[in-house]
Write a protein that holds these residues in place. Structure first.
Motif, PDB file in Angstrom:
ATOM      1  N   HIS A   1      40.184  16.541  40.131  1.00 57.61           N
ATOM      2  CA  HIS A   1      39.212  15.404  39.593  1.00 57.61           C
ATOM      3  C   HIS A   1      37.889  15.988  39.190  1.00 57.61           C
TER       4      HIS A   1
ATOM      5  N   CYS B   1      36.870   9.202  44.451  1.00 62.23           N
ATOM      6  CA  CYS B   1      36.031   9.809  43.396  1.00 62.23           C
ATOM      7  C   CYS B   1      36.179   8.907  42.293  1.00 62.23           C
TER       8      CYS B   1
ATOM      9  N   CYS C   1      37.275  11.508  51.342  1.00 63.89           N
ATOM     10  CA  CYS C   1      38.160  11.173  50.574  1.00 63.89           C
ATOM     11  C   CYS C   1      39.050  10.157  51.362  1.00 63.89           C
TER      12      CYS C   1
ATOM     13  N   CYS D   1      42.681   7.917  50.269  1.00 63.82           N
ATOM     14  CA  CYS D   1      43.044   8.430  48.794  1.00 63.82           C
ATOM     15  C   CYS D   1      44.184   9.231  49.012  1.00 63.82           C
TER      16      CYS D   1
ATOM     17  N   ASN E   1      43.289   6.909  42.196  1.00 65.10           N
ATOM     18  CA  ASN E   1      43.452   7.415  40.950  1.00 65.10           C
ATOM     19  C   ASN E   1      45.012   7.948  40.973  1.00 65.10           C
TER      20      ASN E   1
HETATM   21  S1  SF4 Z   1      41.115  13.305  47.563  1.00 65.32           S
HETATM   22 FE1  SF4 Z   1      40.758  11.602  46.133  1.00 65.32          FE
HETATM   23  S2  SF4 Z   1      38.652  11.158  46.565  1.00 65.32           S
HETATM   24 FE2  SF4 Z   1      39.049  13.417  47.106  1.00 65.32          FE
HETATM   25  S3  SF4 Z   1      38.658  14.255  45.413  1.00 65.32           S
HETATM   26 FE3  SF4 Z   1      40.932  14.155  45.545  1.00 65.32          FE
HETATM   27  S4  SF4 Z   1      41.073  12.179  44.287  1.00 65.32           S
HETATM   28 FE4  SF4 Z   1      38.907  12.245  44.720  1.00 65.32          FE
END
Ligand code: SF4
Lengths: 205, 468
Positions: free
Chosen positions: B131, B348, B409, B412, B431
């Motif tokens: 990401h 994120c 995070c 997520c 996401n």
């Molecule tokens: S784990 Fe989730 S919040 Fe963390 S960088 Fe990856 S997508 Fe983004």
């Protein structure tokens, strides 16, 4: 890095689109700060009916003879999408895979393959499906042959040409250390920095 | 022929032409986190190599660190502490900029990189994290890489990259009531598929993008990778420059003005040519929620789950059938009103102050459904948490029944520490709705933070527009 030149091997069909790297190696299977010991966790949620106890799912293609010795994976579009985890490639390499044939790949996964001696082959969806159908007729006998120098896959009674970038091809054919290759261009990097520093001083904190 | 924004970003970083469309690109900033960063640093050390510009390398702790109040190095994930301590030791030894667990600058890598002014327009930036494209919303070419490429970038300050094809996606019109930038990107991916951007670097542009506040633009670029793209960028403008001004690592005073003058060139020439163009009319976009296990399985909140019988080919059909079974939904079914077990606001994608404000506005003075087993809010950074607390948002959330967490995070993704429960149905502002992503057999429905908030109140997937 291990070279890849040509390979004739059993190919395992796993024809689903968007197989992500969380599926290839679930987060929970990445227990240590290392590149090894990952193959047992590869496809864990599909491969085992009871993941912690490692009870094999007899339905899953890679648990069936002769696919359990497959070195080539046949997959749907966008294979290896999702998380950047190189562990997906390390796990597949450790398990024994040397090539993946799919209509398209996650970009980061593709790069990770090349850097670990796994050849990602892009062929149209219909061709991948035709190869899979041919393999399924006689999985042990109908082995898929991949020739990197001529960029051809021989399977299902035909030769299928595929494209690959020259730099990626060289890296695989020669088993080069990419950092060593780049460090030979140190003069060019220094020249870039000298020029750039004048133009974009805010980069050089 | 005029150059596109992507051409300009590319051209300005070419150290050497490698032929066949590939180039050795200069990398301005490298970010690492404790999940994938320590492997790169350890391998580099093993090979006897050094970090080329340590002052350009940043490290934060976000993926594995717990988000419970009062957290430290100890994690619920059984082997998690080793990731944190190994990364810390490697970062200190290499002399990198470290935002450690208790540092005020700690947070989710892509949130803090913007927040601290580390990513600037015109930069190239990489991180062993998919990401990283989030930062394209500042007019930077930012993309995720693997650990081996991370090692390459650390050692050489460059990466060999084949130039992706270019795509321009123009969002016309204005957003309707209850529609957010999350719905814009989910709508796009739903329409063109999770591989719709495969092989492309994308410029997101048009009046609907230009009128988005900077924080909401990150959400669009964040999910470029869920569209299969190499990365996504948004041309920087006055909104971007105002966002950057005064941030800790941004240039100051006359240097800032000089930089802005250069950044104004970061746009498409009038006659720029793209390999592919897509135009989206925002009038077609309503709150959007996913039904399946790929971000491409996105659905209008007032729509019904599609039938695999209508799939164009056998592979797609098999994938859809597997997703229906995993998610326990049926073709023709409406998502609205489907009872849920838990909600999550964070990641994120949607964890910035404006996301939290929007969610708080919906739940203020109300209570979440008593049927929920878990309702968690995780700010994207320690700075976001502090700012939200100064406004009293945490009190609104806790009074409504949410847990208020430290930044990271968190859920997520499920690394073996804290997770959602077995087969729980979760509405999430994240996401990825991949199988097992948020917990064992957990069924994730992606949505905007306001849709998540509205669903929390109803205890079911909700149409945020009906809350008035
Ligand atoms: S784990 Fe989730 S919040 Fe963390 S960088 Fe990856 S997508 Fe983004």
């Amino acid at each position: 890095m291990e070279k890849f030149v040509r390979l004739k091997a059993v190919a395992a069909p796993l024809l689903r689109s968007n197989i992500d790297t969380d599926v290839i190696i679930p987060s929970r299977e990445m227990k240590g700060v290392t590149k090894t010991g990952l193959s047992v966790g590869m496809f864990a949620n599909w491969r085992y009916t009871d993941v912690p106890a490692r009870v094999a799912n007899p339905e899953f293609v890679l648990n069936r003879v002769p696919y359990d010795k497959a070195q080539i994976l046949l997959a749907g579009e966008n294979f290896g999408c999702g998380s950047s985890r190189e562990h997906a490639v390390w796990a597949m390499k450790e398990w024994g895979f040397r090539a993946v044939i799919a209509p398209s790949f996650g970009a980061i996964y593709y790069g990770n393959c090349v850097r670990n001696g796994i050849l990602p082959v892009v062929l149209p969806d219909a061709v991948v499906r035709a190869i899979a159908a041919w393999v399924e007729q006689n999985p042990a006998g109908n082995q898929v042959e991949i020739d990197l120098p001529s960029q051809t896959v021989h399977a299902a009674g035909a030769a299928h040409a595929f494209k690959i970038g020259e730099a990626d091809k060289d890296m695989l054919l020669e088993g080069l250390d990419p950092i060593g290759v780049t460090l030979k261009k140190d003069n060019a990097i220094q020249a870039f920095e000298a020029r750039d520093r004048a133009q974009r001083p805010w980069v050089y904190i | 022929m005029g150059r596109s924004l992507i051409d300009k970003l590319w051209d300005s970083h070419v150290v050497a032409d490698l032929g066949d469309g590939a180039a050795l690109l200069y990398i301005d900033r490298i970010f690492l986190h404790e999940r994938t960063g320590s492997v790169s640093l350890q391998e580099l050390k093993k090979a006897g190599r050094k970090v080329r510009h340590k002052e350009h390398v940043f490290v934060t702790m976000d993926h594995i660190v717990d988000t419970f109040p009062g957290r430290g190095d100890k994690t619920l994930m059984p082997t998690g502490t080793a990731f944190i301590t190994a990364t810390r030791a490697a970062a200190i030894e290499a002399g990198l900029n470290l935002f450690d667990v208790t540092d005020e600058r700690q947070g989710i890598v892509h949130v803090v990189s913007a927040e601290q002014g580390i990513t600037l327009p015109g930069f190239t930036q990489v991180c062993p994290d998919s990401h990283t494209c989030t930062l394209g919303a500042l007019g930077a070419l930012a993309w995720g890489i693997g650990s081996s490429e991370g090692e390459h970038a650390l050692a050489t300050k460059t990466l060999a990259v084949t130039k992706p094809k270019t795509m321009r996606i123009t969002f016309n019109g204005t957003l309707g009531h209850g529609v957010t930038s999350k719905d814009m990107i989910l709508h796009l991916i739903g329409k063109y598929g999770a591989a719709g951007g495969s092989g492309y670097a994308i410029t997101f542009t048009g009046p609907a993008i230009a009128s988005l506040p900077q924080e909401n633009r990150f959400t669009i670029c964040n999910m470029a990778v869920e569209f299969g793209a190499f990365s996504g960028v948004i041309p920087p403008d006055d909104i971007t420059f105002a966002y950057i001004k005064g941030r800790p690592y941004a240039p100051r005073g006359a240097d800032f003005d000089k930089a802005v003058a250069a950044w104004r060139e970061l746009k498409d020439d009038a006659d720029a040519v793209y390999d592919r163009e897509i135009v989206v009319d925002c009038a077609d976009i309503v709150p959007t929620v996913t039904w399946g296990t790929s971000p491409g399985h996105a659905l209008r909140i007032d729509g019904t789950v599609p039938d695999p019988a209508a799939a164009p080919d056998a592979t797609t059909r098999a994938s859809m059938e597997k997703a229906l079974e995993y998610m326990d939904v049926k073709p023709g079914q409406k998502l609205e009103g489907l009872p849920i077990d838990a909600v999550f606001i964070g990641s994120c994608t949607n964890s910035r102050l404006s996301d939290l404000r929007a969610a708080a506005a919906i739940v203020k003075g109300k209570k979440i459904a008593s049927s929920l087993k878990k309702a968690v809010i995780v700010p994207g950074s320690t700075q976001v948490k502090r700012a939200a607390e100064r406004e009293g948002l945490h009190e609104i959330f806790t009074a409504a029944g949410f847990e208020w967490r430290e930044s990271g995070c968190s859920m997520c993704f499920n690394a073996g520490g804290e997770s959602m429960g077995d087969k729980w149905r979760v509405v999430s502002s994240t996401n990825r709705n991949f199988e097992n992503r948020q917990g064992p057999k957990t069924r994730t429905h992606l949505a905007s933070p306001t849709t998540v908030a509205a669903s929390a109140l109803m205890g079911a997937i909700a149409d945020v527009r009906k809350l008035g």
